[in-house]
Scaffold this motif. Structure first.
Motif, PDB file in Angstrom:
ATOM      1  N   PHE A   1      -7.755  -2.173  -1.160  1.00  0.00           N
ATOM      2  CA  PHE A   1      -7.966  -1.965   0.268  1.00  0.00           C
ATOM      3  C   PHE A   1      -8.997  -0.858   0.513  1.00  0.00           C
ATOM      4  O   PHE A   1      -9.798  -0.933   1.462  1.00  0.00           O
ATOM      5  N   LEU A   2      -9.000   0.149  -0.343  1.00  0.00           N
ATOM      6  CA  LEU A   2      -9.993   1.219  -0.246  1.00  0.00           C
ATOM      7  C   LEU A   2     -11.395   0.659  -0.432  1.00  0.00           C
ATOM      8  O   LEU A   2     -12.305   0.944   0.356  1.00  0.00           O
ATOM      9  N   GLN A   3     -11.582  -0.171  -1.452  1.00  0.00           N
ATOM     10  CA  GLN A   3     -12.895  -0.768  -1.676  1.00  0.00           C
ATOM     11  C   GLN A   3     -13.289  -1.667  -0.514  1.00  0.00           C
ATOM     12  O   GLN A   3     -14.440  -1.644  -0.064  1.00  0.00           O
TER      13      GLN A   3
ATOM     14  N   PRO B   1      -2.040   9.127  -6.899  1.00  0.00           N
ATOM     15  CA  PRO B   1      -1.098   8.008  -7.126  1.00  0.00           C
ATOM     16  C   PRO B   1      -1.473   6.814  -6.247  1.00  0.00           C
ATOM     17  O   PRO B   1      -0.931   6.607  -5.163  1.00  0.00           O
ATOM     18  N   MET B   2      -2.429   6.039  -6.727  1.00  0.00           N
ATOM     19  CA  MET B   2      -2.938   4.897  -5.972  1.00  0.00           C
ATOM     20  C   MET B   2      -2.570   3.603  -6.698  1.00  0.00           C
ATOM     21  O   MET B   2      -2.816   3.461  -7.904  1.00  0.00           O
ATOM     22  N   SER B   3      -1.975   2.688  -5.962  1.00  0.00           N
ATOM     23  CA  SER B   3      -1.620   1.394  -6.537  1.00  0.00           C
ATOM     24  C   SER B   3      -2.848   0.481  -6.550  1.00  0.00           C
ATOM     25  O   SER B   3      -3.886   0.799  -5.957  1.00  0.00           O
ATOM     26  N   ALA B   4      -2.704  -0.652  -7.222  1.00  0.00           N
ATOM     27  CA  ALA B   4      -3.797  -1.629  -7.232  1.00  0.00           C
ATOM     28  C   ALA B   4      -4.092  -2.113  -5.821  1.00  0.00           C
ATOM     29  O   ALA B   4      -5.252  -2.364  -5.467  1.00  0.00           O
TER      30      ALA B   4
ATOM     31  N   ALA C   1       0.838  -1.200   0.000  1.00  0.00           N
ATOM     32  CA  ALA C   1       0.000   0.000   0.000  1.00  0.00           C
ATOM     33  C   ALA C   1       0.871   1.247   0.000  1.00  0.00           C
ATOM     34  O   ALA C   1       1.937   1.280   0.619  1.00  0.00           O
ATOM     35  N   MET C   2       0.401   2.298  -0.694  1.00  0.00           N
ATOM     36  CA  MET C   2       1.174   3.535  -0.801  1.00  0.00           C
ATOM     37  C   MET C   2       0.476   4.709  -0.114  1.00  0.00           C
ATOM     38  O   MET C   2       0.992   5.272   0.841  1.00  0.00           O
ATOM     39  N   ASN C   3      -0.709   5.048  -0.597  1.00  0.00           N
ATOM     40  CA  ASN C   3      -1.365   6.278  -0.151  1.00  0.00           C
ATOM     41  C   ASN C   3      -2.796   6.078   0.351  1.00  0.00           C
ATOM     42  O   ASN C   3      -3.522   7.043   0.543  1.00  0.00           O
ATOM     43  N   VAL C   4      -3.192   4.839   0.578  1.00  0.00           N
ATOM     44  CA  VAL C   4      -4.588   4.604   0.901  1.00  0.00           C
ATOM     45  C   VAL C   4      -4.973   5.080   2.301  1.00  0.00           C
ATOM     46  O   VAL C   4      -6.101   5.542   2.520  1.00  0.00           O
ATOM     47  N   LEU C   5      -4.066   4.994   3.266  1.00  0.00           N
ATOM     48  CA  LEU C   5      -4.435   5.380   4.636  1.00  0.00           C
ATOM     49  C   LEU C   5      -4.781   6.857   4.760  1.00  0.00           C
ATOM     50  O   LEU C   5      -5.796   7.204   5.404  1.00  0.00           O
TER      51      LEU C   5
ATOM     52  N   VAL D   1      -6.043   8.724   2.442  1.00  0.00           N
ATOM     53  CA  VAL D   1      -7.315   8.883   1.747  1.00  0.00           C
ATOM     54  C   VAL D   1      -8.464   8.402   2.636  1.00  0.00           C
ATOM     55  O   VAL D   1      -9.501   9.056   2.752  1.00  0.00           O
ATOM     56  N   LEU D   2      -8.292   7.265   3.275  1.00  0.00           N
ATOM     57  CA  LEU D   2      -9.326   6.747   4.171  1.00  0.00           C
ATOM     58  C   LEU D   2      -9.561   7.693   5.346  1.00  0.00           C
ATOM     59  O   LEU D   2     -10.704   7.901   5.776  1.00  0.00           O
ATOM     60  N   ALA D   3      -8.481   8.260   5.876  1.00  0.00           N
ATOM     61  CA  ALA D   3      -8.620   9.213   6.982  1.00  0.00           C
ATOM     62  C   ALA D   3      -9.403  10.450   6.533  1.00  0.00           C
ATOM     63  O   ALA D   3     -10.239  10.983   7.284  1.00  0.00           O
ATOM     64  N   GLU D   4      -9.151  10.900   5.311  1.00  0.00           N
ATOM     65  CA  GLU D   4      -9.878  12.048   4.772  1.00  0.00           C
ATOM     66  C   GLU D   4     -11.360  11.711   4.595  1.00  0.00           C
ATOM     67  O   GLU D   4     -12.236  12.523   4.933  1.00  0.00           O
ATOM     68  N   ILE D   5     -11.646  10.519   4.087  1.00  0.00           N
ATOM     69  CA  ILE D   5     -13.038  10.105   3.908  1.00  0.00           C
ATOM     70  C   ILE D   5     -13.760  10.073   5.249  1.00  0.00           C
ATOM     71  O   ILE D   5     -14.883  10.578   5.391  1.00  0.00           O
ATOM     72  N   ARG D   6     -13.129   9.472   6.257  1.00  0.00           N
ATOM     73  CA  ARG D   6     -13.763   9.363   7.570  1.00  0.00           C
ATOM     74  C   ARG D   6     -14.015  10.737   8.174  1.00  0.00           C
ATOM     75  O   ARG D   6     -15.101  11.002   8.716  1.00  0.00           O
ATOM     76  N   GLU D   7     -13.054  11.623   8.082  1.00  0.00           N
ATOM     77  CA  GLU D   7     -13.207  12.964   8.647  1.00  0.00           C
ATOM     78  C   GLU D   7     -14.326  13.726   7.954  1.00  0.00           C
ATOM     79  O   GLU D   7     -15.171  14.360   8.611  1.00  0.00           O
ATOM     80  N   ARG D   8     -14.343  13.668   6.629  1.00  0.00           N
ATOM     81  CA  ARG D   8     -15.362  14.399   5.876  1.00  0.00           C
ATOM     82  C   ARG D   8     -16.755  13.812   6.096  1.00  0.00           C
ATOM     83  O   ARG D   8     -17.741  14.547   6.197  1.00  0.00           O
ATOM     84  N   ALA D   9     -16.845  12.497   6.182  1.00  0.00           N
ATOM     85  CA  ALA D   9     -18.143  11.848   6.399  1.00  0.00           C
ATOM     86  C   ALA D   9     -18.716  12.208   7.762  1.00  0.00           C
ATOM     87  O   ALA D   9     -19.928  12.409   7.915  1.00  0.00           O
TER      88      ALA D   9
END
Length: 287
Positions: free
Chosen positions: A208-210, A200-203, A168-172, A174-182
């Protein structure tokens, strides 16, 4: 990112994969791209006879035309049941309303499935809940209320973020941003859009995001020269919005934090235009 609504019952998988639902499953006859088909010419010679044979359909169409003219995008929707209509009247309603470019499915708490389709007149929807005997109605509004309810009642209020997998590269972040905004979003606030296409998101990141946001109870698809697919995730107020070209290749992949995405909603000017067009259609059927 694919977020097919896995919460749908096993028997609904075919309906999900076949979006938009076919006209026959919705009790809608194919009337082509326009709202005025050939049914009247085939069956009746004048509007008086049509009104006499289909009084309930005539009243429903007249009421719907008045309702959509006064509808506001943020107002409560208005429902008109088809329960008291004959088969012939249902066909007339289907022909007049036609089939628009928006269709979808909604999973309900009791395990049943609702199918929705917008008419060729924006802001007017056909809704069918369950199988035989199905509950069917016409709904006037920006989006059927059943979409908003399912997206609220059948999703989690919190996003649980686990440990990121290897690679994993940048997913954490992004997930933190989603949780905060939600957590921060409230009705009336503007939606927050996360453009996954530009990140820049890897497979591994995307998988993991999904897995983290999960699958929700609503799927909508908009057909045109390309298509747009709007799907609720398993997290409340978080939606997947994807745009595809005519070759069905994804060109824009986003997550939207907010209410039902604006791309799915009929706007104020849509209601005014639909009211004018529906009144014209009624005059053509019942001169």
């Amino acid at each position: 990112m694919k977020t097919a609504a896995s919460v749908l019952s096993e028997g609904a998988e075919q309906a999900v994969s076949d979006l938009p639902p076919d006209a026959e499953s919705l009790g809608v006859i194919h009337s082509g791209p326009t709202a005025v088909g050939a049914l009247t010419k085939r069956a009746w010679r004048d509007g008086d006879e049509l009104a006499r044979i289909c009084p309930n359909a005539t009243a429903l169409l007249s009421n719907a035309a008045d309702a959509v003219g006064g509808q506001k995008s943020g107002a409560r929707t208005q429902l008109y049941s088809l329960a008291n209509l004959s088969d012939l009247e249902r066909k007339l309603i289907s022909e007049v309303l036609g089939e628009g470019e928006v269709a979808g499915v909604v999973a309900l708490p009791d395990g049943s499935l609702a199918q929705i389709r917008e008419a060729v007149l924006a802001g007017i929807w056909r809704v069918r809940i369950g199988s035989e005997p199905a509950h069917e109605y016409v709904e006037i509004g920006a989006i059927p209320q059943i979409v908003r309810r399912a997206a609220t009642d059948l999703t989690s209020p919190d996003l649980v973020i686990g440990s990121a997998p290897d690679g994993a590269m940048n997913v954490l972040p992004v997930l933190a941003e989603i949780r905060e905004r939600a957590h921060a979003w409230r009705p009336g606030m503007r939606a927050h859009v996360i453009n996954l296409t530009l990140l820049p998101m890897s497979a591994v990141d995307l998988a993991f995001l999904q897995q983290s946001v999960g699958n929700g109870p609503v799927q909508l698809i908009f057909r045109g020269y390309g298509s747009c697919r709007v799907q609720a995730t398993g997290v409340r107020n978080v939606w997947s919005v994807q745009f595809f070209n005519s070759m069905d290749n994804i060109i824009l992949d986003t997550l939207e934090v907010g209410g039902v995405p604006i791309v799915a909603l009929a706007a104020g000017e849509d209601f005014e235009d639909s009211a004018e067009r529906l009144h014209e259609i009624i005059k053509a059927y019942f001169p």
